[in-house]
Write an enzyme that holds these catalytic residues in place. Sequence first.
Site, PDB file in Angstrom:
ATOM      1  N   CYS A  19       3.146 -12.393  -1.511  1.00  0.00           N
ATOM      2  CA  CYS A  19       3.204 -13.347  -0.414  1.00  0.00           C
ATOM      3  C   CYS A  19       2.110 -13.269   0.654  1.00  0.00           C
ATOM      4  O   CYS A  19       1.540 -12.226   0.913  1.00  0.00           O
ATOM      5  CB  CYS A  19       4.518 -13.269   0.353  1.00  0.00           C
ATOM      6  SG  CYS A  19       5.958 -13.069  -0.684  1.00  0.00           S
ATOM      7  N   CYS A 267      -1.867  -0.361   2.914  1.00  0.00           N
ATOM      8  CA  CYS A 267      -1.951  -0.377   1.438  1.00  0.00           C
ATOM      9  C   CYS A 267      -3.419  -0.427   1.015  1.00  0.00           C
ATOM     10  O   CYS A 267      -4.097  -1.438   1.222  1.00  0.00           O
ATOM     11  CB  CYS A 267      -1.212  -1.594   0.895  1.00  0.00           C
ATOM     12  SG  CYS A 267      -1.458  -1.810  -0.877  1.00  0.00           S
ATOM     13  N   CYS A 467       0.803   4.935  -5.257  1.00  0.00           N
ATOM     14  CA  CYS A 467       0.819   4.531  -6.677  1.00  0.00           C
ATOM     15  C   CYS A 467      -0.166   5.363  -7.497  1.00  0.00           C
ATOM     16  O   CYS A 467      -0.110   5.362  -8.726  1.00  0.00           O
ATOM     17  CB  CYS A 467       0.554   3.033  -6.832  1.00  0.00           C
ATOM     18  SG  CYS A 467      -0.890   2.456  -5.939  1.00  0.00           S
TER      19      CYS A 467
END
Length: 487
Positions: A19, A267, A467
Amino acid sequence: MATDSDDDRQGPDRPEHHCGVAGLLTKEESNIPELLFYPLYAQQHRGQESAGVTYVERSPHGIESMITKKGLGLVSQVLTPFLSENHPGKIGIGHNRYSTHGGNLAQNAQPFHILCNKGEMALGHNGNISNIEFIRRTLTDEGAIFSSTSDTEVILHLISRSHKHKLLEALTDTLIQLQGAFSMVLIHQGLLYAIRDPKGFRPLYVGWNDKLTVVVSETCGLDILGITEYREVEPGEILAIRQGGLGPAGWTSHRFSPLSSQKLSHCIFEFIYFARPDSEIFGRSVYKMRQAIGRQLASDDFVEADMVMPVPDSGNAAALGYAQARGIPFEMGLTRNHFAGRSFTLPSQAQREFAVKMKLNPIPSVVRGKSLVLVDDSLVRGTTSKRIVKLLRDAGAREIHLRLSSPEIQYPCFYGIDIPTRGELISNRLAPDALAAELGADSVKFLSEEGLRACTENQPDDYCYACFNGKYPEPLDAAQKKQTELK
Ligand code: SF4
């Protein structure tokens, strides 16, 4: 080992994001949904599965109504009618969505527009609330009814249920219960709110000129409106932007999380892949960061090659940085078809096999007989890279050395990025040498985490790398811990 066709059925071979948001407030009455169309269009890359706007329209009799229009599809498919209609007003928000939670369902499209004990309001959200399941279960046990699987609806329930009567206090009451990533826009009683989580996982900017104040996920959404003055909405900040006042004079800033208690976790993947290269995020140019990553990738790589070429578009700036650092010619040996859709939506295996060819086409006269350094952003399942390597071999490439501008993805993300299970991630199954053999490349090399941290302008600890290394910036619950296990 999963086959290519298995991979395609399971989902896209890229981390996918969730989004983009936009909100605006104008000084003079304007066609608000038309104005929202442009930043949403500019941020289309952040979500292609649904789009929507909520705006307050004034009727010829002076009556104001809050109206929402949203649906499945691209911004151009859902919102183009607004380019030829007039909806006079001064305030609105909009949203582009990529669906993972609950799939690609119309009821999950945003903004969410409700009427509750605090009045009428609409909310658009980018990110993922990592403790949402616990909150949803608690609310459901208390009798709450949900019409979607979206985090956004849960947030609105919390706002409505807060015992604080003023919206700002109810918002604070709500936000301190949330963990994870949230960059949000909300409209209520003529005010536009811009809200960002305390760790600043996802970007959020506010820009202004003498006609309007605009909130966007990325600055490309400001560029399209000709707005050059802007700043980040700070992590842990609520901006309450009021009608009539433009720029900083028109808003009040409130903190729901004290600055001193904040450990930032932007991020890092926003830089590597998600954001547009012409955007600024986290205070830095995406293009420049990708170029720096390319230079870093080249710094300890001594492979001999005739040319460096990117997998377009996300590999472009990193490949350029790599080529400049090594003094190797930069070429565009792959052409991208910008009208091709996502491969996993293709219904048959034969079509899925064809998907990469539909997106990327090599230029044989560029690659034939040549040794290539091929720069891509990341490896997820490896399916796409394998097909790209084959396309280049078929076009006559002599050697292909695949270079990735991220470390090996080995863990899931709980902050708004759709990454397959650990077992599906190719880097959890194969070391680089075996990977090269699997992909048909001559060699494969990843940027190290240390190398990536070195690209962050002396702020390596302000980013999330979970991650890659499994070190999550927030405590995990039992279900999340289970997802981090390698089965
Ligand atoms: S886990 Fe990876 S994708 Fe998720 S927020 Fe952290 S860096 Fe971004």
